[in-house]
Write a protein that holds these residues in place. Structure first.
Motif, PDB file in Angstrom:
ATOM      1  N   PRO A 142      -0.147  19.023  -3.284  1.00  0.00           N
ATOM      2  CA  PRO A 142       0.978  19.081  -4.201  1.00  0.00           C
ATOM      3  C   PRO A 142       2.315  19.393  -3.509  1.00  0.00           C
ATOM      4  N   LEU A 151       3.827   5.441  -5.723  1.00  0.00           N
ATOM      5  CA  LEU A 151       3.674   5.313  -7.176  1.00  0.00           C
ATOM      6  C   LEU A 151       2.584   6.259  -7.684  1.00  0.00           C
ATOM      7  N   ARG A 152       1.480   6.295  -6.972  1.00  0.00           N
ATOM      8  CA  ARG A 152       0.370   7.171  -7.345  1.00  0.00           C
ATOM      9  C   ARG A 152       0.809   8.644  -7.267  1.00  0.00           C
ATOM     10  N   ASP A 153       1.548   8.980  -6.214  1.00  0.00           N
ATOM     11  CA  ASP A 153       1.974  10.370  -6.040  1.00  0.00           C
ATOM     12  C   ASP A 153       2.969  10.803  -7.125  1.00  0.00           C
ATOM     13  N   TYR A 154       3.902   9.916  -7.484  1.00  0.00           N
ATOM     14  CA  TYR A 154       4.838  10.243  -8.567  1.00  0.00           C
ATOM     15  C   TYR A 154       4.078  10.438  -9.876  1.00  0.00           C
ATOM     16  N   THR A 155       3.071   9.575 -10.093  1.00  0.00           N
ATOM     17  CA  THR A 155       2.299   9.655 -11.329  1.00  0.00           C
ATOM     18  C   THR A 155       1.532  10.972 -11.395  1.00  0.00           C
ATOM     19  N   ARG A 158       1.109   3.952  -2.930  1.00  0.00           N
ATOM     20  CA  ARG A 158       0.824   5.358  -2.614  1.00  0.00           C
ATOM     21  C   ARG A 158       1.929   6.238  -3.222  1.00  0.00           C
ATOM     22  N   ALA A 214      -1.655   3.500 -10.796  1.00  0.00           N
ATOM     23  CA  ALA A 214      -1.161   4.722 -10.160  1.00  0.00           C
ATOM     24  C   ALA A 214      -1.747   5.990 -10.777  1.00  0.00           C
ATOM     25  N   GLY A 224      13.261   6.868   1.851  1.00  0.00           N
ATOM     26  CA  GLY A 224      13.681   7.982   1.017  1.00  0.00           C
ATOM     27  C   GLY A 224      15.146   8.313   1.232  1.00  0.00           C
ATOM     28  N   ARG A 281       1.678   0.351 -12.303  1.00  0.00           N
ATOM     29  CA  ARG A 281       2.019   1.643 -12.890  1.00  0.00           C
ATOM     30  C   ARG A 281       0.780   2.308 -13.492  1.00  0.00           C
ATOM     31  N   ARG A 302       8.282  14.951  -1.319  1.00  0.00           N
ATOM     32  CA  ARG A 302       8.634  13.543  -1.271  1.00  0.00           C
ATOM     33  C   ARG A 302       9.415  13.113  -2.496  1.00  0.00           C
ATOM     34  N   ALA A 303       8.989  13.584  -3.674  1.00  0.00           N
ATOM     35  CA  ALA A 303       9.652  13.131  -4.896  1.00  0.00           C
ATOM     36  C   ALA A 303      11.089  13.634  -4.932  1.00  0.00           C
ATOM     37  N   VAL A 304      11.298  14.848  -4.490  1.00  0.00           N
ATOM     38  CA  VAL A 304      12.636  15.417  -4.557  1.00  0.00           C
ATOM     39  C   VAL A 304      13.550  14.762  -3.534  1.00  0.00           C
ATOM     40  N   ARG A 305      12.979  14.386  -2.392  1.00  0.00           N
ATOM     41  CA  ARG A 305      13.810  13.772  -1.354  1.00  0.00           C
ATOM     42  C   ARG A 305      14.114  12.304  -1.663  1.00  0.00           C
ATOM     43  N   ALA A 306      13.266  11.698  -2.458  1.00  0.00           N
ATOM     44  CA  ALA A 306      13.424  10.255  -2.657  1.00  0.00           C
ATOM     45  C   ALA A 306      14.717   9.940  -3.424  1.00  0.00           C
ATOM     46  N   THR A 326      -5.028   3.091  -0.603  1.00  0.00           N
ATOM     47  CA  THR A 326      -3.989   4.123  -0.489  1.00  0.00           C
ATOM     48  C   THR A 326      -4.528   5.413   0.105  1.00  0.00           C
ATOM     49  N   THR A 329       0.835  -1.198   0.000  1.00  0.00           N
ATOM     50  CA  THR A 329       0.000   0.000   0.000  1.00  0.00           C
ATOM     51  C   THR A 329       0.872   1.250   0.000  1.00  0.00           C
ATOM     52  N   ALA A 364      -4.917  11.308  -2.577  1.00  0.00           N
ATOM     53  CA  ALA A 364      -3.580  11.898  -2.689  1.00  0.00           C
ATOM     54  C   ALA A 364      -3.416  13.074  -1.746  1.00  0.00           C
ATOM     55  N   ALA A 365      -2.187  13.300  -1.324  1.00  0.00           N
ATOM     56  CA  ALA A 365      -1.882  14.450  -0.473  1.00  0.00           C
ATOM     57  C   ALA A 365      -1.777  15.699  -1.344  1.00  0.00           C
ATOM     58  N   LEU A 382       3.787  16.293  -2.115  1.00  0.00           N
ATOM     59  CA  LEU A 382       4.179  15.404  -3.203  1.00  0.00           C
ATOM     60  C   LEU A 382       5.553  15.775  -3.712  1.00  0.00           C
ATOM     61  N   LEU A 383       5.725  17.058  -3.966  1.00  0.00           N
ATOM     62  CA  LEU A 383       6.967  17.540  -4.519  1.00  0.00           C
ATOM     63  C   LEU A 383       8.094  17.255  -3.540  1.00  0.00           C
TER      64      LEU A 383
END
Lengths: 205, 243
Positions: B233, A128-132, A126, B210, A202, B207, B239-243, B227, A122, B230-231, B236-237
């Motif tokens: 924006p 994956l969904r957020d990146y998408t 989650r 998603a 992360g 994929r 998390r993506a940048v830190r990942a 899930t 899950t 979604a949170a 989201l940003l």
């Protein structure tokens, strides 16, 4: 990869000064690798020391710009074609957790591996969904290609994790079928109990 | 204010067979899909995904609980009324064989409108507009066999949501497509839902799931996890940048 190789790649387009290099580097990697200006200048100094870049001669305007030397160009060209080394497998917290989950018997009972996997899946879905969701927005941005590719790499990695979890689940179910079933549920199955593993995972990446 | 609920399943159960042969295909499933929302359902084979989709589309009725599409309680309708509900309010996109091979793309999309009782001319006009929403107005006269798999799926999406239809049920719509084409189909489905529809998507492909707002996980007929929405924006940003 290092910032050094990124700079050589950028300088193969045109001469640039330190601040420009830093800006271009960030922009073209979708902002995933922020640099401070000190790092940018240190990198440039080392490249110069190693004979890979040199100041542009007779350059009157503005701060000092650098260009590739022949050696620098050769190294930049070689970099594109040298595959990125896959590092020795890191100590993957998730793999270790699952390895322990199938063997450890807290208080004499088996861990509910299915629940462990489900909570993780899950969380991965989650992410994956957020990146998408970010990628949807990136498509509307004319400069979004670089960012979108970076997101794709995160997306495919998360997908691989989900597929791997599915695989582990099947293997564990098969194994359970050939052995006496462990006593159930050490891990609660409530959704609210899902571990928020994102932060630690992360940092690992 | 949140968008209206298009599909609501409350404590839905579906039992096949009797006595010792009784199989609980679904147990106590609660699910809501609102206008503008795409919900994906994942789960292993035999987890109840198809049963869920059949119930949502009025192809089947629950043995307990209620399924509501728009204002209609599917379980209280007779077979004729359910057929009418399916035809007028629900669109389907399957893995393949969505289109009638003897009809052009335009005729395929116009077909449900003509069944609705629209004149051939109005049906064609609306179908042309619907094809434009999936970016295929230039392929209107093409037959399904002369289209790529991705194009055919986009035509199927256009048809599923043509006219008054506001609920699209998609069963592995990207199953037979390569990665980039599948993504293009998901993007179109997402856009059509954003433009004013509710979507329920069953897929094996994480994929593609998603692309949904929420992913619900089914196992042995029970929703075991979700899930959540979604949170914002910013996070989201972050998390993506830190990942």
């Amino acid at each position: 990869m290092s910032v050094r190789q990124g700079f050589l790649a950028l300088l193969s387009e045109r001469p640039m000064h330190g601040y420009q290099l830093r800006q271009e580097f960030e922009a073209r990697t979708g902002g995933t690798w922020p640099l401070n200006i000190g790092q940018a200048y240190t990198t440039l100094q080392r490249l110069q020391r190693d004979g890979l870049v040199e100041p542009v001669a007779d350059d009157d305007e503005g701060p000092e710009r650098f260009r590739l030397t022949d050696a620098g160009r050769a190294e930049a060209d070689a970099w594109w074609l040298s595959p990125v080394e896959r590092k020795a497998p890191a100590r993957d917290e998730l793999a270790i957790k699952l390895a322990l989950a199938v063997t450890v018997r807290p208080d004499g009972h088996g861990v509910d591996v299915r629940a462990v996997i489900q909570h993780q899946r899950t969380e991965s879905l989650r992410a994956l969904r957020d990146y998408t969701l970010l990628k949807r927005d990136a498509a509307d941005d004319p400069d979004g290609l670089a960012w979108s590719l970076v997101l794709d790499s995160l997306i495919f990695a998360a997908e691989a994790e989900v597929r791997w979890l599915d695989h582990v689940e099947s293997i564990v179910a098969q194994a359970a079928g050939t052995r006496p079933a462990p006593a159930p549920a050490k891990v609660p199955t409530k959704i609210s109990a899902a571990p928020r593993a994102t932060a630690s995972r992360g940092e690992r990446r | 204010m949140s968008a209206p609920v298009v599909l609501r399943m409350t404590a839905v159960g579906r039992v096949h067979g009797h006595g010792a042969a009784e199989v609980h295909a679904l147990r106590g499933v609660d699910l809501e899909v609102r206008m503008g929302e795409l919900v994906a359902v994942m789960g292993p084979s035999g987890s109840g995904k198809s049963t869920l989709l059949n119930l949502a589309g009025g192809l089947d009725t629950p043995t307990s609980g209620t399924v509501t599409v728009g204002r209609d309680d599917v379980g209280s309708l007779d077979a004729v009324a359910r057929a009418r509900l399916r035809r007028k309010h629900v669109g389907y996109v399957f893995q393949d064989l969505n289109l009638v091979p003897a009809l052009t793309a335009l005729e395929n999309v116009a077909l449900p409108l003509e069944l609705d009782g629209l004149s051939a001319r109005r049906a064609r006009a609306e179908a042309t507009a619907a094809l434009a929403t999936v970016g295929l107005d230039d392929l209107a006269d093409r037959f399904p066999d002369d289209m790529s798999g991705g194009q055919a799926q986009r035509v199927a999406i256009a048809r599923a949501l043509v006219g008054p239809r506001r609920l699209v049920l998609a069963d592995e719509p990207t199953g037979a497509l390569d990665s980039v084409t599948g993504e293009a189909v998901m993007r179109v489905l997402r856009q059509r839902v954003d433009a004013g529809a509710a979507g329920l998507l069953v897929t094996h492909d994480a994929r593609h799931a998603a692309w949904a707002d929420r992913i619900v996980f089914l196992r042995d007929g029970v929703v075991v996890d979700s899930t959540g929405a979604a949170a914002g924006p910013d996070s989201l940003l972050h998390r993506a940048v830190r990942a």
